[in-house]
Every structure is written in structure tokens, then in C-alpha cells.
Design an enzyme around this catalytic site. Structure first.
Site, short mmCIF file in Angstrom:
data_model
loop_
_atom_site.label_atom_id
_atom_site.label_comp_id
_atom_site.label_asym_id
_atom_site.label_seq_id
_atom_site.Cartn_x
_atom_site.Cartn_y
_atom_site.Cartn_z
N ARG A 1 -4.83 1.54 0.26
CA ARG A 1 -4.64 0.09 0.26
C ARG A 1 -4.71 -0.56 -1.11
NH1 ARG A 1 -8.16 -5.00 2.49
NH2 ARG A 1 -6.41 -6.45 2.66
N ILE B 1 -4.41 -7.50 -1.23
CA ILE B 1 -3.87 -8.74 -1.77
C ILE B 1 -4.19 -9.93 -0.87
CG2 ILE B 1 -1.71 -9.96 -2.27
CD1 ILE B 1 -0.65 -7.39 -3.48
N CYS C 1 0.82 -1.20 0.00
CA CYS C 1 0.00 0.00 0.00
C CYS C 1 0.86 1.25 0.00
CB CYS C 1 -0.89 0.00 1.24
SG CYS C 1 -1.60 -1.62 1.63
#
Length: 586
Positions: A50, A53, A2
Site C-alpha cells: 500500500r 493517500i 498500490c
């Protein structure tokens, strides 16, 4: 991973300040397009952009402990988070995010838990119980991070320089492997491996140990809840990464979600060496291969964006970042969120062409140490920022802490390049994966000579950049460069051109000080330039500057490696034979 931004201990708690922090955080939105958040506690602001993942549904930040007294904003991937959760049985986790363990580890161990984290990270942790905070960055600096100070006494933290350069009186690169504590108002190095002292190691070379350590490094990075792929240039490093990923993908959780067919990606000018080699490796491994071509003009048109995103005026970094920047945009458009890449091998094994000139094993080893320590200013910077410009994450298994410890503990005599004895660059890495029973790669790929990324995508790329710069920078400008740019004075028109663009985006003195300088040849440190007197007047950092080293074809002894006749390494240095029953050609 991020983008993070934190303002800590500021004197302004107004709505206007909150709006300003949000505005600055949005400068990092390209790093995390999936979600944004801002948490304020008194005089502290923690903002986050963000890229989801792991646990994309519930892992939004900032993250908290059970009673929300510990607040964390983090850019990272913690590969051993499941193991760490088991070590915290009395804690309740709010999300499935891999980074959720950080607040709880702090509760248990205070500031002394950094070594427990296996992964890459930059984070800010605020302890609201006493209004103290810590900031930390991963061992090698794979994640990017900056720290700054405001006139009001505030401390600023940002994943990229553009998040704080306009609001800080002074700012600098946050050093890798360090922790900053508000209690001490000072940095403390938490990463202290044995190789960091640059003392010469003496462990014998064990090819199986190298192989197993690197396979483990690759496999642990296949942690994902989203689609991914591999960057494949066709050179040794990316090809090994692709081979191992392809070999083990079917056994991972990722295969259950996204299938066991690996996607590979390559970029280059039409007809470039990388495109040809990558296609051959992809065919051998059976990957779904995506080939992207660009023109010199495409690259030139992107230069300003590249400098803005990568935040450097270093010539080699910009040359290599531009194709990667263009490729990352294409990859992201296919729905891929992260890629695995081959950065770091050349620093660890002395793979750059100038290492041919290392006078002895001591100089060879100390140069590899210097190169690893500087990675955060060069290849890590490129791999992180040129991909994150499009919200794409790059993972780099060669920079795994455990693997580095294995590789850097080997007696450097084994790494020395001796062309007259058939030992080319990174020979011990090549040999570790030279398996006759179950080959990882074709022989000629396994022993393909090193290409710098900016050379491999097409030799005319660099020539085109130089020609373009010459149209914008005059001889008179170069003559007066020392008066205009007193720090890291550009010596070529190409360097001057990049510097002009950089200064337009980042005019502060602190900004120009974040970029390294000094003489270099083929990506060497300034110290290694002393290895060859002919290099002292070199102005081109390209690998082609190492005259007489870069060959269009291997000599007879190198061809022996490809034709199943590897050099008899053991006659040079006594070595234990592998005993695990895996075929290693010797």
C-alpha cells in the site's frame, strides 16, 4: 494507489506457497512502501503493498464488506467514492478509504458496477460465498495490470509483470476497460464509449464545454490526505494542469491540510527547453518550483533500472521514462506522495507532430482512437511505473472518462492542423483556455509548439543514448538481430541495446509479447506511417523525424496567435458562440 498480487485457484495451500506469494509480493514493494498485507482463503491468496493517500490511518488492505464474505485487493483511486457511499445507505463501511465502496457495490449490483466507478483502478474481488472472483481494470489502463495462468490451473494477477513472470506458464497484459470473471473464464469489455467504434463524430466545438470538462477532471483529482505536487514541463498540457490546480487548490480540502501553495517539479539537462519554459510558467503561476537537472551519464547509468521497473523495450518509452524515473526519486525524497501530470492530451487532440500529415478528418479521428486505445502500452505505462518505482503516484486528468467523452465527440474537422490557416496542433484546447479577462497562461506558452518529453528535457539526451548503444552493439549484431530476436526485431543499435537488457530481466516469450512493435514516426501508429511515403524508411521514432514540422520559431500566422490575433475559426466551420459570459478570444 498500490501494488497488488493475487493467486487464485492454486493447488498448493502449504506454508511454502504462502512464503512464495509473500516473496513475489515484495517485488512490488516499491509501489506501496507504507503497508503490506496478505489474505488467504482456501486456494486463493490476495497480497497488497500500500501507498497510503486517502485515509492513511485505517485504509489498509485487503478490504471487506460487513461480514467479510467479499474480499478486495485494489490499486486505484475512486474519485466519486463519497457520492457512491450515499447511494449505499444500508451498508457499513469499515474504513474511510476511497476503494472501500467496491465490495459494497458488488453486493448491490453483482459484476455490473464498473461504469459507476469514476477513477482509475485495478482490483481483484473474491466472493467467498461461492468461491468465485472477478478482476477489472480501469477504462484506459492508467493503472498497470497483468494476468497469468499456472500449470496447476491457477490464475495470477499482478500490478507488474515481475510479480508473476517466473511462476506462470503464460501471462499477458490485462486489457483496459475489461472485466475477467471466473464464472465465465473469459474477458468482457465493460467500457463501451461511443468513440470506441471509431465512427466519425459530428458535434460542434464548444470551447467552454472543453474548458469546464477539463477543469472538473483536474479538480476531482485533488482528493488527498497527503502532500502532492504537479509535474511541469512548460509545455501546453502540463502548464494547463498546473494553472487549473493552482487556481482551484485554495478551495479544496487539500489546502486546509497542506496549504494553498502549489509545488511544481521539472527535470531536464542543463539549459534544456523544458527547464526554461517550466520556470517561466512557475513564476507566472506563483508555484514553489523545484528544478532537477541530470546529465546524460546519469540517465545512461539508470537505464537498466528503468527497463526493470517500466518493463518494456520500446525505444520512445525508455527515452521518456528515464528522466521521469530520476525526477520521481527526487520528488519522493521531499515527502511528496503523488503528482498530477499531463499525459493523454496528444492522443485525444492529435497533438503529435505527425498529425500535420493527416490527409482528412476521418484519418485524423481514427488515429486518435487508435492512440487512446494503445495508451496503456506507452504513456500510461511510463507515467505509472517510472513514478511508482519510487512509491510516487501520478494522476492524469486528460484521461478522465467524462473529459474524453466531451473531446472525442467533437467533429474532428475542428482538430485538424492547418498551418496555412494558423491552426497549430491542439488548437481547440489552446483556444478553450485563451481567456483575456483572467488568463490561464501567457500567450506564448499557451501556443508553444509540441515537444516530445524525451526531446524537451534536452536534445543531447537522445544523441547520448544512441552513442552509448553504439559502443555496446556492433554492426554484426544488428545484421543477425532477426535470428536472435524473431519477435519485434530491433532495427537500430539503441533498440537492440534495450532489448538485451529487457531479455535479461524478462526472458520468457510471454514477456516479449507484452511490448508493442511495428513502424512508427514521431510516436505514430503503424497505420499513420502510410500518410507520408518519406516516413516508410524512418528508423528514429523521435518527433524530430517529422521533418519540416518541428520549427524553432512560429511562422507569421502562428505568431498572430501569440500576438492577440487568433485565426478566425468560425469562418471555416459554423460554430455556436459561447453564452456563459466567460471571455473566450475568437
Amino acid at each position: 494507489m498500490c501494488g497488488i498480487l493475487a493467486v487464485l485457484g492454486c493447488s498448493d495451500f502449504t506454508q511454502a506457497k504462502r512464503v512464495r506469494v509473500l516473496e513475489l509480493s515484495r517485488r512490488l514493494k516499491h509501489r506501496g512502501p507504507d503497508w503490506s498485507g496478505l489474505h488467504q482463503h482456501g486456494d486463493c491468496y490476495l497480497a497488497h503493498q500500500r501507498l497510503a493517500i486517502v485515509d492513511p490511518a485505517s485504509g489498509d488492505q485487503p478490504l471487506f464488506n460487513e461480514d467479510k464474505s467479499i474480499i478486495v485487493t485494489v490499486n486505484g483511486e475512486i474519485y466519486n467514492h463519497e457520492e457512491l457511499r450515499k447511494q449505499l445507505p444500508n451498508h457499513q463501511f469499515r474504513t474511510g478509504s476511497d476503494c472501500d465502496v467496491i465490495a459494497h457495490l458488488y453486493e448491490e449490483h453483482g459484476e455490473n458496477f464498473m461504469d459507476m466507478l469514476d477513477g482509475i483502478f485495478s482490483f481483484v474481488l473474491l466472493d467467498t460465498r461461492d468461491n468465485t472472483f472477478i478482476v477489472a481494470r480501469d477504462a484506459i489502463g492508467v493503472t498497470s495490470l497483468y494476468i497469468g495462468w499456472g500449470l496447476d490451473g491457477s490464475v495470477w494477477i499482478s500490478s507488474e509483470m515481475k510479480g508473476l513472470n517466473d511462476d506462470c506458464e503464460h501471462f499477458e497484459v490485462f486489457p483496459p476497460g475489461h472485466l475477467y470473471s471466473s464464472r465465465e473464464r473469459a474477458f468482457r469489455r465493460w467500457y463501451n464509449p461511443t468513440w470506441f467504434s471509431e465512427s466519425i463524430p459530428s458535434a460542434p466545438y464548444d470551447p467552454l464545454a472543453v474548458r469546464h470538462a477539463f477543469e472538473k477532471a483536474v479538480i476531482k483529482r485533488l482528493m488527498t490526505d497527503v502532500p502532492f505536487g504537479v509535474l511541469l514541463s512548460g509545455g501546453l498540457d502540463s502548464s494547463l494542469v498546473a494553472s487549473i490546480t493552482s487556481r482551484y487548490l485554495a478551495t479544496t480540502k487539500a489546502a486546509e491540510q497542506w496549504g494553498s501553495k502549489l509545488h511544481s517539479f521539472c527535470v531536464g539537462l542543463e539549459g534544456s527547453p523544458d527547464l526554461k519554459a517550466a520556470k517561466e510558467v512557475a513564476d507566472y503561476l506563483g508555484t514553489v518550483h523545484h528544478e532537477f537537472t541530470f546529465t546524460v551519464q546519469d540517465g545512461i547509468d539508470a537505464i537498466e533500472e528503468v527497463i526493470y521497473h517500466v518493463e518494456t523495450y520500446d525505444v520512445t518509452t525508455i527515452r521518456a521514462s528515464t528522466p521521469m524515473f530520476l525526477m520521481s526519486r527526487k520528488i519522493k525524497s521531499l515527502g511528496v506522495k503523488w503528482v498530477i501530470s499531463g499525459e493523454g492530451s496528444d492522443e485525444i487532440f492529435g497533438g503529435y507532430l505527425y498529425f500535420h500529415k493527416a490527409p482528412n478528418k476521418e484519418e485524423f479521428h481514427t488515429e486518435t482512437c487508435r492512440k487512446i486505445k494503445a495508451l496503456h502500452q506507452y504513456d500510461c505505462l511510463r507515467a505509472n511505473k517510472s513514478t511508482f518505482a519510487w512509491g510516487l503516484e501520478a494522476r492524469v486528468p486528460f484521461l478522465d472518462k467524462e473529459f474524453i467523452n466531451v473531446a472525442m465527440n467533437i467533429d474532428p474537422e475542428y482538430k485538424m492542423i492547418k498551418r496555412d490557416e494558423g491552426r497549430i496542433e491542439k488548437y481547440i484546447l489552446r483556444r478553450a483556455f485563451d481567456d483575456e479577462e483572467k488568463p490561464y497562461l501567457p500567450k506564448h506558452i499557451l501556443y508553444r509548439q509540441k515537444e516530445q518529453f524525451s526531446d524537451g528535457v534536452g536534445y543531447s539526451w537522445i544523441d547520448g543514448l544512441k552513442d552509448h548503444a553504439a559502443k555496446h552493439v556492433t554492426d554484426k549484431m544488428i545484421l543477425n538481430a532477426g535470428n536472435i530476436f524473431r519477435h519485434n526485431t530491433p532495427l537500430t543499435k539503441e533498440a537492440y541495446y534495450y532489448r538485451m537488457i529487457f531479455e535479461r530481466f524478462f526472458p520468457q516469450n510471454s514477456a516479449r509479447l507484452t511490448v508493442p512493435g511495428g513502424p512508427t514516426v514521431a510516436c505514430s501508429t503503424a497505420k499513420a506511417v502510410e500518410w507520408d511515403a518519406a516516413w516508410s524508411n524512418n528508423l528514429d521514432p523521435s518527433g524530430r523525424a517529422a521533418l519540416g514540422v518541428h520549427l524553432s520559431a512560429y511562422d507569421d500566422k502562428q505568431n498572430n496567435l501569440i500576438n492577440n490575433k487568433p485565426v478566425e475559426f468560425e469562418k471555416l466551420i459554423p460554430m455556436e458562440a459561447p453564452s456563459l459570459g466567460v471571455a473566450i478570444h475568437s
